[in-house]
Structures are given as C-alpha cells and as structure tokens.
Design an enzyme around this catalytic site. Structure first.
Site, PDB file in Angstrom:
ATOM      1  N   SER A   1       0.739  -1.123   0.170  1.00  0.00           N
ATOM      2  CA  SER A   1      -0.004   0.145   0.172  1.00  0.00           C
ATOM      3  C   SER A   1       0.917   1.221   0.149  1.00  0.00           C
ATOM      4  O   SER A   1       1.752   1.279  -0.965  1.00  0.00           O
ATOM      5  CB  SER A   1      -1.060  -0.029   1.203  1.00  0.00           C
TER       6      SER A   1
ATOM      7  N   ASP B   1      -9.446  -4.442  -6.377  1.00  0.00           N
ATOM      8  CA  ASP B   1      -9.027  -3.202  -5.219  1.00  0.00           C
ATOM      9  C   ASP B   1      -9.550  -1.949  -5.646  1.00  0.00           C
ATOM     10  O   ASP B   1      -9.508  -1.339  -6.761  1.00  0.00           O
ATOM     11  CB  ASP B   1      -7.637  -3.147  -5.518  1.00  0.00           C
TER      12      ASP B   1
ATOM     13  N   HIS C   1      -8.147  -4.658  -1.574  1.00  0.00           N
ATOM     14  CA  HIS C   1      -6.895  -4.283  -1.097  1.00  0.00           C
ATOM     15  C   HIS C   1      -6.552  -4.815   0.196  1.00  0.00           C
ATOM     16  O   HIS C   1      -7.534  -5.711   0.673  1.00  0.00           O
ATOM     17  CB  HIS C   1      -7.367  -2.661  -0.413  1.00  0.00           C
TER      18      HIS C   1
END
Length: 308
Positions: free
Chosen positions: A151, A248, A280
């Site tokens: 991330s 995502d 995600h």
C-alpha cells in the site's frame, strides 16, 4: 550561576541527540541462531520521534546475506514496522525471507501528519544508507539491498527503487547524510503509482492525499507528480514485481499495470501478478502463494553475482 544572555543554545551540548545509533556489538540470538537487532535509531531530528528499524539476520552463512527492507502501509498516516497487514502473519512474511537466507529490516518512517512528502521517502533512503554504512558490523551485504512494501509502503518502495541516483531533493540528509541509496530489486504490493490520478477534486481536511502532499492547494498537481513513481519510470531501473488485486477499490489494479508498462517500454524488467477478485490488502485471496512468489523474486534478483 546564571546563564549569560544570548549564550543559551538548544539542545544543550550534553543533551544533543546523535543522528544515528551505532549497532550493538551483542545482538539478541534466537533459538534458531537468527540475530535480532531491535529498535535501532537510523535517523533523528529535533522535534520528531526517532526513526527506528528492526533487523533480523539469518544464522551465519559462508557470506553475509542480502537484506530486504520492509516498508509498512497505512495511507502514509499510520502503521508500524512490526506489524504486517492483517491478511498476512509476521512469521509468514518475515519468516519466509529469513528461511530463504535473506536478512530483513523493517522500518518506521514519519507519518504524513508529522511531516509531508518527501519526508517519508527521505526516511526510507536514510534507512538504506544506515544499513549500507553499517553493513559490516551488522553482518549483512550492503551491496545487495531490495525493498518490499504494501500500500503506502509499496508506493514508497517503488519511489525508492526509481530515484536512487536521481533528484537530490528526494535523497534527504537525515541520519547518515551521504551514501548510495540505489536498490537491486523492488516488490510493490498494491501501491499507488500515479498520485495525481487519484487526487480528489474536493480536498477535505482529513484526506490522506492532502495531508501527505501538504503545501499550497494550487501546487498540489506538481507535488503529486513529484510523488508519483510513474514520473521516474525510465532506464535503468531495478527489476520490479507488482502484485495487485483486480478488485482493489482503494488503489485500482490499473495503477500497477501502468507503471509496469512504462518500465517495460524503457527496457526494464517489470512483472505484474494479478490477484483475481482480491480487494486491498489481498482480502478474498490466499496470501501464502503471493508471499512465496515475492520471496522467490527477491532471492533471485539479490543473488551474489557469479564470476567465471
């Protein structure tokens, strides 16, 4: 005795904090022989918490091992070097690297509410300089360093991989001020690659993009470009592995595809692993094969060169 006016300085000389912590001569030794250095301060600035890293070095081998720097996520606003995302255990993530014969350095960095970009990248580079500078006493190979992040950490890993010998403004002078920050391989798990593409039209005060970029609102497009890995996708670049869920909803899968395409067009190695239906942090996915794929990639590209 009163201090003379005009002669008071801060911090007082006897309280001044050194820029880095020297590695201890006696690390903690695990049951399997792994050496652990916990809480090493790789950079300090007055007014900020010290930036810390933990280093685990696998049992002694014939040669010092390569090292992988793990960079945590958290929208640049939170997160901790000690904790991977909830979808993967520390033993699976860090243990897989150690079992592959790679040292693991997990690092903290300044969050966006502490300091805006490029402070986070400066800290990543300071950690790389620290590891490279103290490679010998730490028992690692400072010439073979890879980065792996998820991330926000994936975004910073990609930036670190693409700016190792570039813009001095992105290098920073935290910690050990001088030194090589190039890396030999990058694994990016679902990191943003084009910040401007995701920058919202309306900026709320708690929006992570606004906090991360800082500065004048009118200057945010320029800052977003400076913070985007796609801006630096040129040759030469280290090998990239980008792993991303196709569903995502926080960072679109196309972000990884775009960076990989630009890198390949410039003649570099860039692989994309699409994780079907994964959200995600790889929700709805089996993470173990993704860890194995990432570790194999790093081990392959961090191998010591052979001589004929």
């Amino acid at each position: 005795m009163k201090a003379e006016p005009g002669r008071i300085t801060w911090p007082p000389p006897d309280l001044a904090v050194p820029p880095v912590q020297l590695p201890p001569t006696a690390p903690a030794i695990g049951a399997d022989g792994t050496r652990h250095y916990d809480g090493l301060s790789y950079a300090t600035n007055s007014g900020y918490r010290p930036r810390l890293l933990d280093l685990s070095v696998p049992p002694a081998a014939a040669e010092p091992p390569a090292v992988v720097v793990w960079i945590h996520g958290g929208a640049w606003m939170e997160g901790d070097r000690r904790y991977p995302p909830p979808t993967v255990s520390a033993d699976l993530l860090f243990g897989s690297l150690l079992r592959a014969g790679l040292a693991v350095a997990t690092i903290d960095y300044r969050h966006a509410r502490e300091a805006p970009f490029p402070a986070q990248l400066h800290d990543v580079k300071a950690a790389i300089r620290y590891l490279r500078h103290y490679a010998a006493p730490l028992g690692i190979d400072g010439m073979r360093i890879g980065v792996w992040g998820e991330s926000a950490g994936g975004h910073l890993a990609a930036l670190a991989g693409l700016t190792g010998a570039g813009n001095p403004s992105l290098e920073g002078t935290e910690g050990i001020a001088d030194g090589d920050t190039t890396v030999a391989a990058v694994v990016d798990w679902y990191g943003i690659t084009d910040v401007g593409e995701l920058l919202p039209d309306k900026h709320g005060p708690d929006d992570p993009f606004v906090t991360f970029l800082g500065g004048d609102p009118a200057d945010r497009p320029r800052l977003a470009a400076a913070a985007s890995p796609v801006s630096y996708a040129r040759s030469p670049a280290p090998p990239f592995l980008l792993v991303h869920g196709t569903h995502d909803t926080l960072v679109p899968f196309e972000q990884s595809e775009r960076l990989a395409g630009l890198l390949r067009a410039a003649g570099n190695t860039a692989e994309v692993v699409a994780v079907p239906d994964a959200e995600h942090i790889f929700l709805n996915a089996d993470v173990a094969p993704l860890v194995a794929r990432s570790v194999t990639f790093l081990a392959q590209h961090l191998r010591r060169p052979t001589t004929d």
